[in-house]
Motif scaffolding. Sequence first.
Motif, PDB file in Angstrom:
ATOM      1  N   ALA A 159       0.832  -1.208   0.000  1.00 35.93           N
ATOM      2  CA  ALA A 159       0.000   0.000   0.000  1.00 35.93           C
ATOM      3  C   ALA A 159       0.864   1.256   0.000  1.00 35.93           C
ATOM      4  CB  ALA A 159      -0.926  -0.011   1.210  1.00 35.93           C
ATOM      5  N   ALA A 160       0.428   2.249  -0.752  1.00 42.32           N
ATOM      6  CA  ALA A 160       1.142   3.524  -0.786  1.00 42.32           C
ATOM      7  C   ALA A 160       0.925   4.263   0.532  1.00 42.32           C
ATOM      8  CB  ALA A 160       0.642   4.368  -1.957  1.00 42.32           C
ATOM      9  N   ALA A 161       1.802   5.201   0.814  1.00 40.58           N
ATOM     10  CA  ALA A 161       1.694   5.979   2.048  1.00 40.58           C
ATOM     11  C   ALA A 161       0.344   6.692   2.098  1.00 40.58           C
ATOM     12  CB  ALA A 161       2.833   6.990   2.125  1.00 40.58           C
ATOM     13  N   GLY A 162      -0.362   6.498   3.210  1.00 39.26           N
ATOM     14  CA  GLY A 162      -1.652   7.148   3.400  1.00 39.26           C
ATOM     15  C   GLY A 162      -2.798   6.508   2.646  1.00 39.26           C
ATOM     16  N   ASP A 163      -2.627   5.316   2.108  1.00 34.94           N
ATOM     17  CA  ASP A 163      -3.688   4.649   1.338  1.00 34.94           C
ATOM     18  C   ASP A 163      -4.915   4.443   2.226  1.00 34.94           C
ATOM     19  OD1 ASP A 163      -5.263   2.346   0.213  1.00 34.94           O
ATOM     20  OD2 ASP A 163      -3.712   2.446  -1.339  1.00 34.94           O
ATOM     21  N   THR A 164      -6.023   5.058   1.857  1.00 32.71           N
ATOM     22  CA  THR A 164      -7.225   5.016   2.698  1.00 32.71           C
ATOM     23  C   THR A 164      -7.894   3.645   2.677  1.00 32.71           C
ATOM     24  OG1 THR A 164      -8.505   5.900   0.833  1.00 32.71           O
ATOM     25  CG2 THR A 164      -7.649   7.480   2.441  1.00 32.71           C
ATOM     26  N   LEU A 165      -7.864   2.972   1.532  1.00 29.80           N
ATOM     27  CA  LEU A 165      -8.488   1.651   1.448  1.00 29.80           C
ATOM     28  C   LEU A 165      -7.782   0.672   2.372  1.00 29.80           C
ATOM     29  CD1 LEU A 165     -10.497  -0.310   0.146  1.00 29.80           C
ATOM     30  CD2 LEU A 165      -8.823  -0.675  -1.696  1.00 29.80           C
ATOM     31  N   ALA A 166      -6.461   0.679   2.340  1.00 31.78           N
ATOM     32  CA  ALA A 166      -5.697  -0.231   3.187  1.00 31.78           C
ATOM     33  C   ALA A 166      -5.881   0.116   4.661  1.00 31.78           C
ATOM     34  CB  ALA A 166      -4.219  -0.166   2.810  1.00 31.78           C
ATOM     35  N   CYS A 167      -5.809   1.400   4.980  1.00 24.00           N
ATOM     36  CA  CYS A 167      -5.959   1.804   6.381  1.00 24.00           C
ATOM     37  C   CYS A 167      -7.345   1.456   6.913  1.00 24.00           C
ATOM     38  CB  CYS A 167      -5.707   3.304   6.518  1.00 24.00           C
ATOM     39  SG  CYS A 167      -3.964   3.763   6.343  1.00 24.00           S
ATOM     40  N   GLY A 168      -8.366   1.610   6.072  1.00 25.77           N
ATOM     41  CA  GLY A 168      -9.717   1.280   6.505  1.00 25.77           C
ATOM     42  C   GLY A 168      -9.882  -0.203   6.782  1.00 25.77           C
ATOM     43  N   ALA A 169      -9.319  -1.047   5.917  1.00 23.62           N
ATOM     44  CA  ALA A 169      -9.425  -2.491   6.119  1.00 23.62           C
ATOM     45  C   ALA A 169      -8.686  -2.929   7.377  1.00 23.62           C
ATOM     46  CB  ALA A 169      -8.875  -3.216   4.897  1.00 23.62           C
ATOM     47  N   LEU A 170      -7.539  -2.329   7.626  1.00 22.41           N
ATOM     48  CA  LEU A 170      -6.766  -2.673   8.821  1.00 22.41           C
ATOM     49  C   LEU A 170      -7.471  -2.192  10.086  1.00 22.41           C
ATOM     50  CD1 LEU A 170      -3.246  -1.732   7.427  1.00 22.41           C
ATOM     51  CD2 LEU A 170      -4.041  -4.045   7.941  1.00 22.41           C
ATOM     52  N   ALA A 171      -8.010  -0.975  10.038  1.00 18.33           N
ATOM     53  CA  ALA A 171      -8.693  -0.424  11.209  1.00 18.33           C
ATOM     54  C   ALA A 171      -9.928  -1.241  11.562  1.00 18.33           C
ATOM     55  CB  ALA A 171      -9.073   1.037  10.943  1.00 18.33           C
ATOM     56  N   ALA A 172     -10.621  -1.748  10.552  1.00 14.91           N
ATOM     57  CA  ALA A 172     -11.821  -2.545  10.805  1.00 14.91           C
ATOM     58  C   ALA A 172     -11.489  -3.804  11.597  1.00 14.91           C
ATOM     59  CB  ALA A 172     -12.487  -2.902   9.479  1.00 14.91           C
ATOM     60  N   ARG A 173     -10.352  -4.413  11.311  1.00 12.59           N
ATOM     61  CA  ARG A 173      -9.965  -5.613  12.056  1.00 12.59           C
ATOM     62  C   ARG A 173      -9.504  -5.265  13.463  1.00 12.59           C
ATOM     63  NH1 ARG A 173     -12.622  -9.388   9.913  1.00 12.59           N
ATOM     64  NH2 ARG A 173     -11.594 -10.631  11.528  1.00 12.59           N
ATOM     65  N   LEU A 174      -8.861  -4.130  13.616  1.00  8.82           N
ATOM     66  CA  LEU A 174      -8.371  -3.740  14.938  1.00  8.82           C
ATOM     67  C   LEU A 174      -9.515  -3.404  15.893  1.00  8.82           C
ATOM     68  CD1 LEU A 174      -5.286  -1.571  13.918  1.00  8.82           C
ATOM     69  CD2 LEU A 174      -5.269  -3.821  15.010  1.00  8.82           C
ATOM     70  N   LYS A 175     -10.669  -3.059  15.355  1.00  9.06           N
ATOM     71  CA  LYS A 175     -11.817  -2.732  16.202  1.00  9.06           C
ATOM     72  C   LYS A 175     -12.462  -3.977  16.809  1.00  9.06           C
ATOM     73  CE  LYS A 175     -13.124   1.517  13.765  1.00  9.06           C
ATOM     74  NZ  LYS A 175     -14.164   2.171  12.917  1.00  9.06           N
ATOM     75  N   LEU A 176     -12.174  -5.135  16.225  1.00  5.74           N
ATOM     76  CA  LEU A 176     -12.806  -6.371  16.684  1.00  5.74           C
ATOM     77  C   LEU A 176     -12.042  -6.926  17.884  1.00  5.74           C
ATOM     78  CD1 LEU A 176     -13.488  -8.082  13.235  1.00  5.74           C
ATOM     79  CD2 LEU A 176     -15.073  -6.734  14.631  1.00  5.74           C
ATOM     80  N   ALA A 177     -12.722  -7.030  19.007  1.00  3.78           N
ATOM     81  CA  ALA A 177     -12.064  -7.515  20.225  1.00  3.78           C
ATOM     82  C   ALA A 177     -11.634  -8.969  20.095  1.00  3.78           C
ATOM     83  CB  ALA A 177     -13.005  -7.349  21.420  1.00  3.78           C
ATOM     84  N   GLU A 178     -12.360  -9.736  19.268  1.00  2.50           N
ATOM     85  CA  GLU A 178     -12.058 -11.164  19.154  1.00  2.50           C
ATOM     86  C   GLU A 178     -10.991 -11.463  18.103  1.00  2.50           C
ATOM     87  OE1 GLU A 178     -15.593 -10.327  16.429  1.00  2.50           O
ATOM     88  OE2 GLU A 178     -14.826  -9.686  18.391  1.00  2.50           O
ATOM     89  N   GLU A 179     -10.427 -10.439  17.494  1.00  2.47           N
ATOM     90  CA  GLU A 179      -9.421 -10.677  16.466  1.00  2.47           C
ATOM     91  C   GLU A 179      -8.199 -11.385  17.053  1.00  2.47           C
ATOM     92  OE1 GLU A 179      -8.250 -11.611  13.688  1.00  2.47           O
ATOM     93  OE2 GLU A 179      -9.035  -9.864  12.599  1.00  2.47           O
ATOM     94  N   HIS A 180      -7.615 -12.264  16.257  1.00  5.89           N
ATOM     95  CA  HIS A 180      -6.431 -13.020  16.682  1.00  5.89           C
ATOM     96  C   HIS A 180      -5.290 -12.056  17.007  1.00  5.89           C
ATOM     97  CE1 HIS A 180      -3.175 -15.957  16.641  1.00  5.89           C
ATOM     98  NE2 HIS A 180      -4.085 -16.923  16.610  1.00  5.89           N
ATOM     99  N   SER A 181      -4.549 -12.377  18.055  1.00  6.76           N
ATOM    100  CA  SER A 181      -3.494 -11.467  18.504  1.00  6.76           C
ATOM    101  C   SER A 181      -2.414 -11.262  17.444  1.00  6.76           C
ATOM    102  CB  SER A 181      -2.863 -11.996  19.797  1.00  6.76           C
ATOM    103  OG  SER A 181      -2.282 -13.276  19.584  1.00  6.76           O
TER     104      SER A 181
END
Length: 347
Positions: free
Chosen positions: A298-320
């Motif tokens: 992903a390029a620096a500041g890529d919103t699509l990539a950051c959004g997908a990553l942030a969505a997983r980080l919001k999930l409490a049950e996500e694998h460590s």
Amino acid sequence: LKPFWLEAQVEAMVATARCAPFRWGGLSAEFLAQVFGLLGSCDLRAARAADRTSLRGAEGPLARGVLRQLASPDWAARLRSVRLLVKLAHRLGGSVATVASALASLVADADGRVREAAVNALGSVAAGGAGIAALDGLVAQFGHSDGFVRTAAVGAVASIANAGHCAAAAAAAGSRLAAQEFEARAAAAEALAGLGAAASGHLPALVHCLEDDHPAVRHAALKAVRRLTQRGDTGSVLALAVRLRDDTEPGLRQAAAAALAQLAVPGDAGAVSALATAMADGAWAVRKASAEALGTVAAAGDTLACGALAARLKLAEEHSLVRRAAEEAQRRIMSTGPREPRGRQKK
């Protein structure tokens, strides 16, 4: 039945070889060949004694006797004969091709020790045209039902390639990519993966194998594509993105994500889109590999990539491990400095 006089003669020959090896030079080559032919698997003492001597002038008849022992029912006789052939090969002249073909047939031997010795021996006798003569017999074993035999055949092709026949080895292996047996197709892809630049001409066929019905073929083809593709190759990157999205095997989707991290150029929109979508994959290992790849592609500041990553980080049950990879990827994407690929490209 073996004549008692021959047994006695062999005993005398062995004793002579132990005490005075130089006296072997006067023995008849025909007689030595008969010893190998008659004693066979029941007595390897003659082979051991011959191994200690130079046997000058006995190459032809002796080689024929040793070649006969390659069909012995005793694995030890076959193994010893392989080792003797390696020592005699440099004096066999035009017969080396015959020896190489005989050794190639032993790649399918029932005994693993004999298979290993035959593979190693082929690397020693494969100089000149002898190695090329053995290739057809070796790639024919790619479809063998025994996985150990297939592995030995792939190793033997690599040995011949290392002896200076890379192009011929690649052509022989590539001819099996369309074989009927899935084992043969997978073995061919595995062999090509180890041949480097010499196999680059088969890259389109390997990319096509990524669509194979059998997962073993797809795994082997993906490994080969990853090794043979130059970074930024559009066709390979697109095929890997399709595998990441559509493949039914989690392990292969994970491998496709890792391959995209290695082969896609930074900012490749198609690769980023596929990796971002894979962040919702049902297998945590695929999500982890995709997060790591996003941190590279992903390029620096890529919103699509950051959004997908942030969505997983919001999930409490996500694998460590996924969470850790996503956090690292976010940090890399938001960084303004230059980023190096996480994995080194293999050639």
